[in-house]
Design a protein around this motif. Structure first.
Motif, PDB file in Angstrom:
ATOM      1  N   ALA A 146      43.672  52.196  35.441  1.00 20.21           N
ATOM      2  CA  ALA A 146      42.942  50.987  35.812  1.00 20.21           C
ATOM      3  C   ALA A 146      41.951  50.549  34.738  1.00 20.21           C
ATOM      4  N   LEU A 164      41.405  44.736  31.770  1.00 11.84           N
ATOM      5  CA  LEU A 164      42.305  45.599  32.531  1.00 11.84           C
ATOM      6  C   LEU A 164      41.670  46.025  33.849  1.00 11.84           C
ATOM      7  N   PHE A 165      40.385  46.384  33.802  1.00 12.78           N
ATOM      8  CA  PHE A 165      39.716  46.823  35.030  1.00 12.78           C
ATOM      9  C   PHE A 165      39.606  45.671  36.037  1.00 12.78           C
ATOM     10  N   ALA A 168      42.942  45.371  37.648  1.00 15.80           N
ATOM     11  CA  ALA A 168      43.129  46.483  38.595  1.00 15.80           C
ATOM     12  C   ALA A 168      42.376  46.226  39.896  1.00 15.80           C
ATOM     13  N   ALA A 344      47.399  48.653  34.380  1.00 17.13           N
ATOM     14  CA  ALA A 344      46.238  48.323  35.211  1.00 17.13           C
ATOM     15  C   ALA A 344      46.654  47.929  36.620  1.00 17.13           C
TER      16      ALA A 344
END
Length: 444
Positions: A146, A164-165, A168, A344
């Motif tokens: 994530a 990416l986070f 996620a 992610a």
């Protein structure tokens, strides 16, 4: 509440309904089944084919009496990663094959001596915390996918990426909304909905290269790993020591699934066709997967949930889902789409999915009225959780070790046997009657 018509185990639905019901089972298992090979970096297409073939083999072994679907096992994720690090995919497949043989040995012992000894070995106070270890032990894997750039995962200093986070967390949000608010067919597939939603968000962020999808052929043979054809198997005690002990964990999962499914359908599958047949079928499915290059297989709680809600017990519907899964594995466009899913997105759905696995272990303790206030139960559960989640390991030699999850299960079994006050284990008939699964709630 309207009464639903029950479709019997050997009943064949009308073709159009048969197809829809089979696709529903396919969607229920799809997200989880492709997640496992994606995490360990093996072919999701092979995993689909092996899950389909494994399910068909399971139905044959159980004489078409148990409506269960088999997919990729989460319990083997960390052992597979460790085995691949030591001996590559080929080494992992040998370990998976031997783990499947262990199922066969256990099935033979149950056939000869009954099931009571296994229930005595794996009571809820051991099984519940071990299942919690499976989910919580995988938590770092979910968060790594994530938060960090994929190419830096596993390095001393992985690089955190805000985009990416964000993807996620949005994927997780969509999955949670689907699980809570969606009803009917869509309520059965929140993981798949989350993956699709996260994929679309990733497209907007420009995180996906769609050229592999355009270039992929409609028909493509998956990247099978077939012993003595594509590789020569080599035996490694180190890999065996990592993979085989996990069979203790998956056996406990299997017993729980069979007991729940028995209550859902209203037939005691522990007695007929027998736990020895269902365990043997699970082992055959895992062996088939090891001959193709896929991950070990296990019965899926997601599909048991579908059976409970729809009241469709037909093994032909399960078999239809298996055939469609095999077909999907040979559709190149499907494989290409799966391979372009950002890590992610998988990390986002994994946060929920791995947490659910851990929570199901807690639920097992609650359903079986395990009193953690008792010193005996407190000690067993505490030791299992710390050894498993903390990553306890025993180094037998420089290469051979027993990893945390398996070590936690083995120590839990030993503690349960040696600490005084072990409760009397019920006969299988009594256990069947006492299963705490309320079908009225499931139908809602």
């Amino acid at each position: 509440m309207n009464e639903q018509r029950t479709v019997g185990i050997k009943e064949v639905p009308r073709f159009d309904r048969w197809l829809i019901l089979s696709i529903q089972h396919l969607f229920a298992m799809f997200g989880a089944t492709i997640l496992v090979p994606t995490i360990v970096e093996i072919s999701p297409a092979v995993a689909l084919v092996s899950s389909g073939l494994g399910t068909l083999a399971y139905l044959i072994v159980t004489r078409g009496q148990i409506p269960a679907y088999l997919g990729s096992s989460f319990a083997f994720i960390n052992p597979m990663i460790a085995a691949i690090t030591i001996g590559g995919i080929e080494g992992m497949l040998v370990g998976s094959f031997v783990a499947g043989l262990v199922y066969g040995v256990v099935a033979l012992v149950i056939k000869a001596g009954g099931v009571r000894w296994l229930m005595n070995l794996l009571p809820p106070i051991v099984v519940g915390p071990v299942i919690m270890v499976i989910g919580l032990g995988l938590a770092p894997v979910a968060l790594e996918m994530a938060m960090y750039l994929p190419e830096t995962i596993g390095t001393p200093e992985p690089i955190w990426d805000g985009t990416l986070f964000t993807i996620a967390l949005l994927t997780l949000l969509i999955t949670v909304v689907g699980a809570i608010f969606f009803r009917g067919f869509f309520g059965l597939i929140p993981i798949l909905i989350g993956i699709v939603g996260g994929y679309i968000i990733s497209l907007f962020f420009g995180m996906i290269d769609t050229s592999p999808i355009r270039d992929a052929a409609w028909f493509a043979v998956p990247e099978f790993y077939i012993p003595f054809v594509t590789f020569t198997p080599s035996f490694s005690w180190a890999i065996i020591a990592i993979m085989v002990p996990v069979a203790v964990v998956t056996l406990s999962e299997h017993i729980g699934d069979q007991m729940v499914l028995s209550k859902v359908v209203g037939k005691n599958f522990v007695e007929k066709p027998g736990l020895h047949r269902s365990i043997f079928g699970d082992g055959v499915a895992t062996i088939i997967s090891s001959f193709l290059g896929g991950p070990p297989n296990t019965t899926y709680g997601e599909n048991i949930g579908v059976v409970a809600i729809t009241r469709v017990f037909s093994v032909f519907v399960i078999g239809g889902a298996a055939v469609i899964a095999i077909a999907f594995g040979f559709i190149g466009k499907v494989s290409a789409i799966i391979q372009t899913i950002p890590s992610a997105v998988m990390g986002g759905v994994s946060i929920l999915l791995f947490g659910i696995i851990a929570s199901s272990g807690l639920r097992m303790l609650i359903d079986n009225k395990i009193n953690i206030g008792e010193k005996r139960n407190l000690i067993i559960s505490s030791v299992i959780l710390v050894l498993g989640i903390g990553g306890g390991v025993i180094h037998i030699t420089d290469e051979i070790e027993i990893p945390g999850m398996a070590l936690a299960a083995i120590v839990g079994i030993i503690l349960n046997l040696v600490i005084p006050g072990r409760p009397h284990i019920k006969k299988s008939e009594e256990m069947f009657q006492s299963l705490n699964v309320k079908m009225d709630k499931e139908k809602q």
